[in-house]
Design a protein around this motif. Structure first.
Motif, PDB file in Angstrom:
ATOM      1  N   ALA A 123     -24.050 -57.672  22.229  1.00 32.83           N
ATOM      2  CA  ALA A 123     -22.933 -58.193  23.016  1.00 32.83           C
ATOM      3  C   ALA A 123     -23.007 -59.709  23.107  1.00 32.83           C
ATOM      4  O   ALA A 123     -21.987 -60.409  22.983  1.00 32.83           O
ATOM      5  N   ALA A 182     -20.383 -62.543  21.427  1.00 35.33           N
ATOM      6  CA  ALA A 182     -19.795 -63.636  22.206  1.00 35.33           C
ATOM      7  C   ALA A 182     -20.045 -64.977  21.535  1.00 35.33           C
ATOM      8  O   ALA A 182     -19.127 -65.812  21.415  1.00 35.33           O
ATOM      9  N   HIS A 235     -20.724 -60.000  27.693  1.00 35.21           N
ATOM     10  CA  HIS A 235     -19.971 -60.757  26.692  1.00 35.21           C
ATOM     11  C   HIS A 235     -19.225 -61.898  27.372  1.00 35.21           C
ATOM     12  O   HIS A 235     -19.275 -63.058  26.936  1.00 35.21           O
TER      13      HIS A 235
END
Length: 386
Positions: free
Chosen positions: A107, A111, A321
């Motif tokens: 995650a 990002a 995220h």
């Protein structure tokens, strides 16, 4: 006992920066020194507080990126020893393979990939090379850990040849060519399959412990059902809960034994005599048999559907995220928030400016990222227990 197939530290292609003879600090060969440099690296220690599956887990018994790497190394050494490969190089590759992961696992990686899209993006494997060759620099004479060619090559492409490297990997390759178009040596191939074996099985263990996996549902996977039947036959009077870890141990044993047998057969069929011939062969030699590879894919499909992409895990992934994106944005908007050394080294223009900030965020542990977000941006809301 090693064989002619093992990478020979005495014939290593060397290090990017020559080092004085006799400065070994003990009777260690080149690959042993690589392994030890990795173990002593700050970036390796930070894996203690980086997500494996569960984000910043409250429970002390869940895996984190560090314990995952240790389990990969144990499995990798077992396979390397059985095949007569170099155990020290295999262990070094296993220990360092995830050193480029940012906080919050995939995650966090997603990002950073988004916020750096205009600067070339972010990939944890390329970042591993960047950390080891540039960012973690404990030695006064050169940047990075100055690892051998064989270790860097194995980390760069342990999952196979790379036709289109990301910018970080291309940068490392331009500085110290790693033959990215070739298959890696056998030790790297072993490290890759050891990674699969480790996370397949410790994620089962952690998923059952967390209550996110149900044993009954897990037994719809043929490989698991067959292995569980053997466990129950040996321990008919023991409660199911006490046999969860026995199931995991047996699954690891089944997979490891299959890899050893299948790899030996492929090596014999190919007639390769050393690691360089294995690199030029054009396909992997180490891995599961075709039959078990199919069964392992079914297991992975189950794990994605029932654990990695479960509603709770997806909700947590979405939360972290957003946390990483907001944290990056805070530093990008006001670089004076960076620590002094990072602020002083900040490039003036992109893409290097964006990459520099991403380097800093990627080095954070889960708990440091959460702490900095609370300080710079605002509260962090994560589900209790994970």
């Amino acid at each position: 006992m090693t064989t002619a197939l093992a990478a020979d530290p005495a014939r290593s292609r060397g290090r990017r920066h020559p080092e004085p003879e006799g400065a070994t600090r003990g009777p260690r060969d080149a690959f042993q020194r690589d392994r030890d440099r990795i173990v002593h690296a700050i970036a390796f220690r930070r894996l203690r507080h980086k997500t494996q599956v569960f984000v910043a887990p409250d429970g002390d018994h869940f895996r984190v990126r560090l314990t995952h790497s240790l389990e990969v190394a144990q499995i990798g050494r077992t396979i390397a020893r059985a095949l007569g490969l170099n155990e020290d190089l295999t262990e070094a590759l296993c220990l360092a393979h995830d050193i480029g992961h940012p906080p919050f696992g995939h995650a966090g990686e997603d990002a950073l990939r988004q916020v750096t899209a205009l600067a070339g993006g972010f990939d944890h494997n390329g970042h591993t090379l960047r950390v080891l060759t540039r960012l973690d620099s404990p030695y006064p004479r050169f940047p990075g850990l100055n690892l051998t060619w064989e270790t860097l090559e194995g980390l760069a492409k342990h999952n196979g040849p790379i036709a289109r490297p990301d910018w970080a990997l291309a940068e490392a390759d331009a500085d110290f060519p790693l033959a990215l178009a070739e298959w890696p040596g056998l030790e790297a191939q072993v490290a890759a399959v050891a990674d699969d074996i480790a996370y397949d099985n410790h994620d089962i263990d952690d998923g059952l412990r967390a209550g996110l996996l149900d044993l009954g549902a897990l037994l719809t996977v043929p490989l698991v059902a067959r292995t569980w039947a053997g466990v129950r036959a040996r321990f008919p009077d023991v409660t199911e809960h006490r046999l969860h870890r026995e199931l995991v141990r047996d699954l690891i044993g089944v997979m490891v034994s299959d890899v050893i047998a299948a790899t030996r057969a492929r090596i014999a069929d190919a007639g390769v005599r050393d690691g360089d011939e294995a690199r030029r062969l054009g396909h992997a030699l180490s891995g599961f048999s075709d039959e078990l590879a199919g069964e392992e894919r079914v297991l992975k499909q189950f794990m994605y559907a029932n654990l990695y992409h479960s509603p709770r895990q997806l909700a947590v992934a979405a939360a972290v995220h957003g946390l990483v994106r907001r944290l990056f944005a805070a530093y990008a908007a006001d670089p004076t928030l960076l620590p002094p050394a990072w602020r002083e080294a900040l490039p003036a223009a992109d893409p290097y400016r964006t990459r520099h900030i991403a380097d800093f965020v990627a080095g954070m542990t889960d708990r440091y990222a959460i702490s900095r977000h609370r300080e710079l941006v605002g509260p962090v809301d994560l589900p209790d227990g994970f």
